[in-house]
Design a protein around this motif. Structure first.
Motif, PDB file in Angstrom:
ATOM      1  N   MET A   1       0.653  -1.282   0.070  1.00  0.00           N
ATOM      2  CA  MET A   1       0.157  -0.019   0.030  1.00  0.00           C
ATOM      3  C   MET A   1       0.791   1.229   0.161  1.00  0.00           C
ATOM      4  O   MET A   1       1.610   1.391   0.853  1.00  0.00           O
ATOM      5  CB  MET A   1      -0.762  -0.042   1.248  1.00  0.00           C
ATOM      6  CG  MET A   1      -1.493   1.045   1.531  1.00  0.00           C
ATOM      7  SD  MET A   1      -3.026   1.640   0.558  1.00  0.00           S
ATOM      8  CE  MET A   1      -4.243   0.493   1.278  1.00  0.00           C
ATOM      9  N   ILE A   2       0.716   2.182  -0.835  1.00  0.00           N
ATOM     10  CA  ILE A   2       1.325   3.424  -0.948  1.00  0.00           C
ATOM     11  C   ILE A   2       0.641   4.390   0.046  1.00  0.00           C
ATOM     12  O   ILE A   2      -0.625   4.563   0.195  1.00  0.00           O
ATOM     13  CB  ILE A   2       1.258   4.006  -2.452  1.00  0.00           C
ATOM     14  CG1 ILE A   2       2.021   3.088  -3.439  1.00  0.00           C
ATOM     15  CG2 ILE A   2       1.846   5.314  -2.350  1.00  0.00           C
ATOM     16  CD1 ILE A   2       1.499   3.446  -4.889  1.00  0.00           C
ATOM     17  N   THR A   3       1.539   5.077   0.819  1.00  0.00           N
ATOM     18  CA  THR A   3       0.947   6.180   1.493  1.00  0.00           C
ATOM     19  C   THR A   3       1.713   7.883   1.239  1.00  0.00           C
ATOM     20  O   THR A   3       2.911   7.458   0.907  1.00  0.00           O
ATOM     21  CB  THR A   3       1.380   5.846   3.135  1.00  0.00           C
ATOM     22  OG1 THR A   3       1.046   4.486   3.475  1.00  0.00           O
ATOM     23  CG2 THR A   3       0.882   6.953   4.067  1.00  0.00           C
ATOM     24  N   PRO A  92       5.766  16.396  -0.490  1.00  0.00           N
ATOM     25  CA  PRO A  92       5.286  15.275   0.411  1.00  0.00           C
ATOM     26  C   PRO A  92       6.313  14.288   0.320  1.00  0.00           C
ATOM     27  O   PRO A  92       7.220  14.017  -0.258  1.00  0.00           O
ATOM     28  CB  PRO A  92       4.062  14.926  -0.857  1.00  0.00           C
ATOM     29  CG  PRO A  92       4.888  15.448  -2.009  1.00  0.00           C
ATOM     30  CD  PRO A  92       5.494  16.625  -1.909  1.00  0.00           C
ATOM     31  N   ILE A  93       5.747  13.328   1.356  1.00  0.00           N
ATOM     32  CA  ILE A  93       6.732  12.013   1.412  1.00  0.00           C
ATOM     33  C   ILE A  93       5.888  11.045   0.744  1.00  0.00           C
ATOM     34  O   ILE A  93       4.674  10.795   1.325  1.00  0.00           O
ATOM     35  CB  ILE A  93       7.123  11.743   2.915  1.00  0.00           C
ATOM     36  CG1 ILE A  93       8.024  12.935   3.482  1.00  0.00           C
ATOM     37  CG2 ILE A  93       7.926  10.338   3.083  1.00  0.00           C
ATOM     38  CD1 ILE A  93       8.025  12.880   4.912  1.00  0.00           C
ATOM     39  N   ILE A  94       6.473   9.884   0.102  1.00  0.00           N
ATOM     40  CA  ILE A  94       5.698   8.975  -0.442  1.00  0.00           C
ATOM     41  C   ILE A  94       6.384   7.582   0.031  1.00  0.00           C
ATOM     42  O   ILE A  94       7.604   7.553  -0.141  1.00  0.00           O
ATOM     43  CB  ILE A  94       5.468   9.085  -2.081  1.00  0.00           C
ATOM     44  CG1 ILE A  94       5.187  10.353  -2.458  1.00  0.00           C
ATOM     45  CG2 ILE A  94       4.580   7.800  -2.513  1.00  0.00           C
ATOM     46  CD1 ILE A  94       3.934  10.873  -2.158  1.00  0.00           C
ATOM     47  N   LYS A  99      10.239   1.266   0.854  1.00  0.00           N
ATOM     48  CA  LYS A  99      10.792   2.572   0.066  1.00  0.00           C
ATOM     49  C   LYS A  99      10.174   3.907   0.338  1.00  0.00           C
ATOM     50  O   LYS A  99       9.036   3.923   0.592  1.00  0.00           O
ATOM     51  CB  LYS A  99      10.943   2.233  -1.517  1.00  0.00           C
ATOM     52  CG  LYS A  99      11.726   0.828  -1.904  1.00  0.00           C
ATOM     53  CD  LYS A  99      11.525   0.806  -3.302  1.00  0.00           C
ATOM     54  CE  LYS A  99      12.188  -0.596  -3.782  1.00  0.00           C
ATOM     55  NZ  LYS A  99      11.725  -1.052  -5.106  1.00  0.00           N
ATOM     56  N   ALA A 100      10.920   4.799   0.114  1.00  0.00           N
ATOM     57  CA  ALA A 100      10.283   6.177   0.554  1.00  0.00           C
ATOM     58  C   ALA A 100      11.000   7.264  -0.540  1.00  0.00           C
ATOM     59  O   ALA A 100      12.438   7.077  -0.697  1.00  0.00           O
ATOM     60  CB  ALA A 100      10.115   6.344   1.933  1.00  0.00           C
TER      61      ALA A 100
END
Length: 113
Positions: A1-3, A92-94, A99-100
């Motif tokens: 899931m991407i946040t 933004p931080i993804i 990984k980020a």
């Protein structure tokens, strides 16, 4: 899931959100100013970003300039400053799994897909 760790008042953050929406993948939005990071969350994100805490700081923010600029701060003190003042956190931080990226520019999101 991407946040996406998002600040809706920030143009770059809104651009990042738009890019995520266009992926047609499930994702969640975390408005980190409304729901601040815990210390463990912030440390985990810094580790996933593979950066030093100072690299996550918005050094042109008035809070930083007035309270921290020019001081010899440890990584722990910088993290504490971000926890006390979430506006200091670059966005933004993804995050996608382990990984980020800081999505500035928004195309950096492709690096973690």
């Amino acid at each position: 899931m991407i946040t996406i760790y998002h600040n809706p008042r920030c143009t770059k953050s809104r651009e990042g959100l738009c890019e995520i929406e266009n992926l047609n993948q499930p994702f969640e939005i975390r408005k980190y100013l409304d729901e601040p990071f815990t210390k463990l969350e912030l440390e985990d994100i810094i580790k996933k970003l593979n950066i030093k805490p100072i690299e996550l700081i918005r050094t042109k923010e008035s809070i930083w300039i007035e309270n921290y600029k020019g001081k010899d701060l440890s990584d722990a003190q910088i993290i504490e400053a971000m926890l006390e003042n979430p506006k200091l956190i670059e966005r933004p931080i993804i995050v996608n799994g382990d990984k980020a990226v800081i999505a500035r520019p928004k195309e950096k999101i492709n690096e973690i897909l």
